[in-house]
Design a protein around this motif. Structure first.
Motif, mmCIF file in Angstrom:
data_model
loop_
_atom_site.group_PDB
_atom_site.id
_atom_site.type_symbol
_atom_site.label_atom_id
_atom_site.label_comp_id
_atom_site.label_asym_id
_atom_site.label_seq_id
_atom_site.Cartn_x
_atom_site.Cartn_y
_atom_site.Cartn_z
ATOM 1 N N ASN A 225 0.387 3.213 2.267
ATOM 2 C CA ASN A 225 0.467 3.580 0.842
ATOM 3 C C ASN A 225 1.481 4.688 0.563
ATOM 4 O O ASN A 225 2.169 4.667 -0.451
ATOM 5 N N VAL A 226 1.562 5.668 1.467
ATOM 6 C CA VAL A 226 2.393 6.853 1.182
ATOM 7 C C VAL A 226 3.878 6.556 1.386
ATOM 8 O O VAL A 226 4.714 7.031 0.619
ATOM 9 N N VAL B 260 -5.558 8.981 0.192
ATOM 10 C CA VAL B 260 -4.179 9.036 -0.309
ATOM 11 C C VAL B 260 -4.019 10.014 -1.464
ATOM 12 O O VAL B 260 -3.210 10.940 -1.401
ATOM 13 N N ALA B 261 -4.805 9.824 -2.544
ATOM 14 C CA ALA B 261 -4.588 10.632 -3.757
ATOM 15 C C ALA B 261 -4.762 12.135 -3.518
ATOM 16 O O ALA B 261 -3.870 12.913 -3.838
ATOM 17 N N ARG C 240 4.342 14.080 -0.791
ATOM 18 C CA ARG C 240 4.518 12.795 -0.089
ATOM 19 C C ARG C 240 4.958 13.020 1.348
ATOM 20 O O ARG C 240 4.388 12.477 2.291
ATOM 21 N N LYS C 241 5.996 13.831 1.515
ATOM 22 C CA LYS C 241 6.516 14.089 2.869
ATOM 23 C C LYS C 241 5.485 14.844 3.698
ATOM 24 O O LYS C 241 5.256 14.518 4.874
ATOM 25 N N PHE D 61 -2.229 3.905 -5.975
ATOM 26 C CA PHE D 61 -2.057 3.527 -4.572
ATOM 27 C C PHE D 61 -3.382 3.575 -3.820
ATOM 28 O O PHE D 61 -3.635 2.789 -2.919
ATOM 29 N N MET D 62 -4.234 4.530 -4.211
ATOM 30 C CA MET D 62 -5.537 4.655 -3.565
ATOM 31 C C MET D 62 -6.370 3.398 -3.841
ATOM 32 O O MET D 62 -6.965 2.823 -2.931
ATOM 33 N N VAL D 63 -6.353 2.953 -5.093
ATOM 34 C CA VAL D 63 -7.098 1.737 -5.456
ATOM 35 C C VAL D 63 -6.491 0.522 -4.746
ATOM 36 O O VAL D 63 -7.200 -0.275 -4.118
#
Length: 511
Positions: A161-162, A106-107, A115-116, A415-417
């Motif tokens: 997450n995203v 994610v990160a 994001r998009k 969000f990754m965590v």
């Protein structure tokens, strides 16, 4: 959404003052651009996550038969029972394992592609496995299914997450809670769709299961075609890319207003303030995500069929009861749009409280159902009450709160965590629960009730209310708790809002 828009005068500072003083004033409304961006990203990404959670439950006997027949053709003897169980548990658990690896990506991806951009790139991890699973029967290979489940898990790990991050950054503050629920709503709709398609007369049969597995590529294709027409997150464009013009344009499209200076100023202020999330916010999202998965939601679904069978539901009718439970889940998630009215914290506390009570009652009911004739109906009620409890708080709210507790620079890592904890806990429950059930029987639900209780106590003591607050105000609340001072880069800016939000923090923390 609101008619009473503020007049756009030349004096922006006054406007900002007004904005802070009247948090109820609806600055940004739900525009068509915002609504469509929400629906396209939630259908293209979140729907698939839910769909793939439930898609292999119904056709499992036919898939296992296919595994066995393929093995017979290759080796001339039937597959051993233990090997089949191993292959099947791999087919199931590769999905959350893929989700874990997806979360780790994610990160780096959201910082590099936006994001998009990440959501568009993520569709590769859906379309490729959809084709693989669709041709698995023709290719006479069960290995393809197991690999495809891992790849589609990566897709789910990223999208779970995203999507909340993207939508949280697109939304005005008073709509952030309601829009933050949409991904969870589409996850439940995805689960329900898979349950409906899995009915024996539809696709849950020996001829339809490959098509059912392959359908996951369709939402991805739709997203790939439509999402490029919508704006990237203005916060990402302004704070991380420094592209002010693009950010302003995106914000104007999303808000349907020409004057978005107040919101841009708030973003700049957030950018200039030093990091003050501290350890409390990180611990809070880890506890909430662990609580969400270790509260036994997947185990309840796993156990549901046995409970329905013991309550005297005919084997063929169980699939319809399961669809009913899925429908209750969707309905309750819709009901959670009251999130804006009642606040995040209350919903989390009520949700975990209901789940805790339902687990205790379920343990009692399962132990007594051999002796008391009407007890199985209490078991069914407990399952439905548990699903309701999970749908109002533990399922949707952690994503909303994760978006809100962290500022732009730290949000991808947070969000990754959160995602890694979520998927690892999911994987653990999937792997350990069958053994727990064998060893402890109905008493395994007591463990889940303890998890719910511990999570509830933590939220009660530590997690503040974040409703209707800007990202910066929320940070100030946590900064106060972490005893860290937020320093603001531009000294000219009056810090009236800081005092206000710190007063809010004091109000909130006096439980």
């Amino acid at each position: 959404m609101s008619k009473g828009q503020m007049t756009t005068g030349p004096n922006t500072a006054m406007e900002v003052e007004e904005e802070w003083e009247k948090p109820v004033e609806r600055r940004g409304r739900l525009t068509a651009v915002l609504a469509l961006a929400t629906l396209v990203s939630a259908f293209g990404s979140s729907f698939q996550y839910g769909y793939n959670v439930a898609v292999i439950n119904s056709p499992s006997p036919f898939m296992q038969q296919f595994y066995n027949e393929t093995y017979m053709e290759r080796n001339g003897r039937p597959m051993e029972e233990n090997f089949l169980t191993l292959l099947w548990s791999l087919s199931v658990s590769m999905y959350p394992l893929g989700g874990f690896f997806g979360s780790l990506m994610v990160a780096p991806l959201v910082n590099k592609l936006g994001r998009k951009g990440t959501l568009l790139f993520n569709n590769i991890f859906s379309i490729v496995p959809a084709v693989m699973m669709g041709v698995s029967e023709i290719a006479k290979s069960y290995e393809i299914i197991i690999v495809a489940r891992f790849i589609v898990g990566i897709c789910a790990g990223l999208s779970s997450n995203v999507v909340p991050m993207y939508l949280g950054e697109l939304s005005p503050k008073h709509l952030r809670g309601a829009i933050g629920i949409i991904p969870q709503l589409f996850i439940t709709i995805g689960i329900l769709s898979a349950q409906v398609l899995g009915i024996r007369n539809i696709l849950g049969n020996s001829t339809g299961w490959t098509l059912m597995l392959g359908l996951t590529g369709i939402p991805a294709l739709i997203e790939l075609l439509l999402l490029p027409f919508f704006p990237e997150s203005p916060r990402y464009m302004l704070i991380q890319r420094g592209e002010e013009k693009t950010a302003k344009k995106a914000l104007q499209r999303l808000r349907g207003l020409d004057n978005v200076d107040a919101e841009l100023s708030e973003m700049r202020l957030e950018d200039q303030s030093e990091r003050a999330e501290g350890h409390l916010s990180l611990v809070s999202i880890i506890v909430m995500n662990m609580g969400q998965q270790l509260s036994g939601v997947n185990a309840i679904y796993y156990y549901a069929d046995n409970i329905y069978a013991s309550a005297g539901v005919k084997q063929n009718d169980i699939q319809y009861v399961t669809v009913g439970t899925g429908a209750v889940n969707v309905f309750m998630t819709v009901a959670v749009f009251i999130v804006e009215a009642s606040g995040r914290r209350l919903l989390l506390l009520c949700g975990f409280g209901i789940c805790c009570g339902a687990c205790v009652l379920l343990t009692v009911a399962l132990n007594l159902q051999g002796n008391v004739t009407w007890m199985p109906y209490i078991s069914i009620t407990c399952v439905i009450v548990y699903v309701i409890g999970h749908a109002i708080g533990p399922s949707p709210i952690p994503y909303v709160v994760t978006t809100e507790m962290f500022r732009q620079s730290a949000r991808p890592a947070a969000f990754m965590v959160a995602g890694s904890v979520h998927w690892l806990s999911n994987f653990t429950v999937g792997l350990v629960f069958p053994f727990l059930e064998r060893g402890l029987g109905p008493y395994s639900f007591i463990l889940f009730s303890v998890v719910c209780l511990v999570t509830l106590i933590y939220i009660w003591l530590v997690v503040p209310e974040t409703k209707n607050k800007t990202f910066l105000e929320i940070c100030q609340m946590f900064a106060k708790r972490n005893k860290v001072e937020i320093k603001l880069g531009d000294g000219e800016r009056p810090l009236k809002e800081s005092k206000e939000s710190l007063q809010d923090a004091v109000k909130v923390t006096a439980f």
